[in-house]
Design an enzyme around this catalytic site. Structure first.
Site, PDB file in Angstrom:
ATOM      1  N   ILE A 140       0.866  -1.166   0.000  1.00 22.18           N
ATOM      2  CA  ILE A 140       0.000   0.000   0.000  1.00 22.18           C
ATOM      3  C   ILE A 140       0.910   1.225   0.000  1.00 22.18           C
ATOM      4  CG2 ILE A 140      -2.040  -1.050   1.044  1.00 22.18           C
ATOM      5  CD1 ILE A 140      -1.209  -0.110   3.733  1.00 22.18           C
ATOM      6  N   ASP A 141       0.414   2.329  -0.519  1.00 25.82           N
ATOM      7  CA  ASP A 141       1.241   3.516  -0.706  1.00 25.82           C
ATOM      8  C   ASP A 141       1.783   4.047   0.628  1.00 25.82           C
ATOM      9  OD1 ASP A 141       0.585   3.349  -3.384  1.00 25.82           O
ATOM     10  OD2 ASP A 141      -1.071   4.779  -3.215  1.00 25.82           O
ATOM     11  N   LYS A 142       2.851   4.803   0.538  1.00 25.66           N
ATOM     12  CA  LYS A 142       3.488   5.387   1.719  1.00 25.66           C
ATOM     13  C   LYS A 142       2.482   6.115   2.599  1.00 25.66           C
ATOM     14  CE  LYS A 142       6.787   8.974   3.090  1.00 25.66           C
ATOM     15  NZ  LYS A 142       7.748  10.005   2.632  1.00 25.66           N
ATOM     16  N   ARG A 241      -6.912   5.942  -5.903  1.00 23.27           N
ATOM     17  CA  ARG A 241      -6.610   7.367  -6.047  1.00 23.27           C
ATOM     18  C   ARG A 241      -6.840   7.837  -7.483  1.00 23.27           C
ATOM     19  NH1 ARG A 241      -0.651   7.543  -3.789  1.00 23.27           N
ATOM     20  NH2 ARG A 241      -0.901   9.804  -4.115  1.00 23.27           N
TER      21      ARG A 241
END
Length: 307
Positions: A140-142, A241
């Site tokens: 998962i993204d930062k 997103r």
């Protein structure tokens, strides 16, 4: 397929006609296009057992072999970073990752990642993805918080990766979007690929994209925002997103796909991987995990509720 110091990729129909360097930059996330060109120029990449140029146009069923030079191997330092462990047994660990933490090391960022923390916590991590990504099945993204599963053994890793590929792992997110979404629920089925101009961004594209499907359900509406549940059917980079931006409702706080002027002082998007369900890779027992929204997310929701 994984080699001792490289990987083999089989080109699929949806990638037909892409330049080799672009194709590889889409599939090897930790290497820039320039780094990939260097690998090609240094004859570390073969297509169907032949060396080719970066401009080579890939075809379905092409066999692309990538050898990563051993000189680039870097010993990843274990770091004593606290972990929020939701579940653990001999085969897997389920972790609630905080916002701001990168999942695994990459060129230019070899410290303070989830992998650094995992290496300190346990020596038992699968080696399927090599020394930079031990145990990492999915990411998962930062600046996205929430649940992800880590494999402690190669057997568990292989089975989890297969579940992921067959869309048998359920991942549900909470997101706060800009604007009021009128429909109570929806399905976004739009291909995602590298942005044609800005290669650091992803975008809904008309060609050279991979099919991406996101389901969303409205949970609560506010004056100028909407709280939704988003469920991934596929798992493309930045999928939720990109899809929410595409329908005109980007995620609040998103520095890449969101509004330029943000009304809240946030560090990253309000996107949280709240639920994770899958079959245990060894016992086949159904597992389901949930975690609460982080404080910054709850704070904004409470502000919106009193307006």
């Amino acid at each position: 397929m994984h080699l001792e110091n490289g990987i083999v990729l089989n080109v699929e129909t949806e990638d037909e006609g892409k330049r080799l360097d672009i194709y590889l930059s889409d599939h090897i996330k930790d290497y820039s296009r320039n780094s990939i060109k260097k690998l090609i120029n240094d004859e570390n990449i073969k297509v169907n057992n032949f060396f080719v140029k970066a401009s080579y146009k890939v075809k379905p069923k092409d066999n692309v072999e990538i050898i990563f030079p051993t000189t680039t191997e870097i010993a990843i330092e274990p770091q004593n970073i606290p972990l929020d462990i939701v579940y653990e047994d001999d085969d897997i660990i389920v972790i609630n990752k905080p916002k701001g933490m990168v999942v695994h090391p990459a060129p230019g960022n070899y410290r303070d990642t989830l992998v650094n923390a995992l290496l300190y916590y346990t020596p038992s991590l699968s080696q399927i993805n090599g020394s930079l990504r031990p145990g990492i099945v999915h990411r998962i993204d930062k600046d996205t918080s929430g649940l992800l599963v880590v494999a402690k053994t190669d057997t568990a890793h292989i089975k989890l990766a297969q579940e992921l590929k067959e869309h048998n792992i359920t991942r549900k997110y909470r997101a706060l979007t800009e604007g009021v979404i009128k429909e109570d629920c929806g399905r976004i089925d739009e291909p995602i690929g590298r942005h044609p101009i800005d290669r650091k961004r992803m975008a809904v594209v008309s060609k050279n994209g991979k099919r991406a499907i996101t389901h969303y359900k409205v949970l609560e509406r506010f004056d100028k925002n909407t709280l939704i549940e988003a469920k991934l059917e596929t798992g493309r980079t930045h999928q939720i997103r990109v899809h929410m931006e595409h329908i005109g409702h980007p995620i609040v706080g998103d520095p890449v796909y969101g509004y330029r002027k943000q009304k809240f002082n946030l560090k990253g998007q309000l996107l949280h991987a709240k639920e994770l369900s899958f079959l245990h890779p060894i016992t086949n027992v159904p597992l389901k995990f949930k975690c609460n929204l982080p404080e910054d997310f709850l704070k904004i929701i409470n502000i919106l509720r009193v307006k």
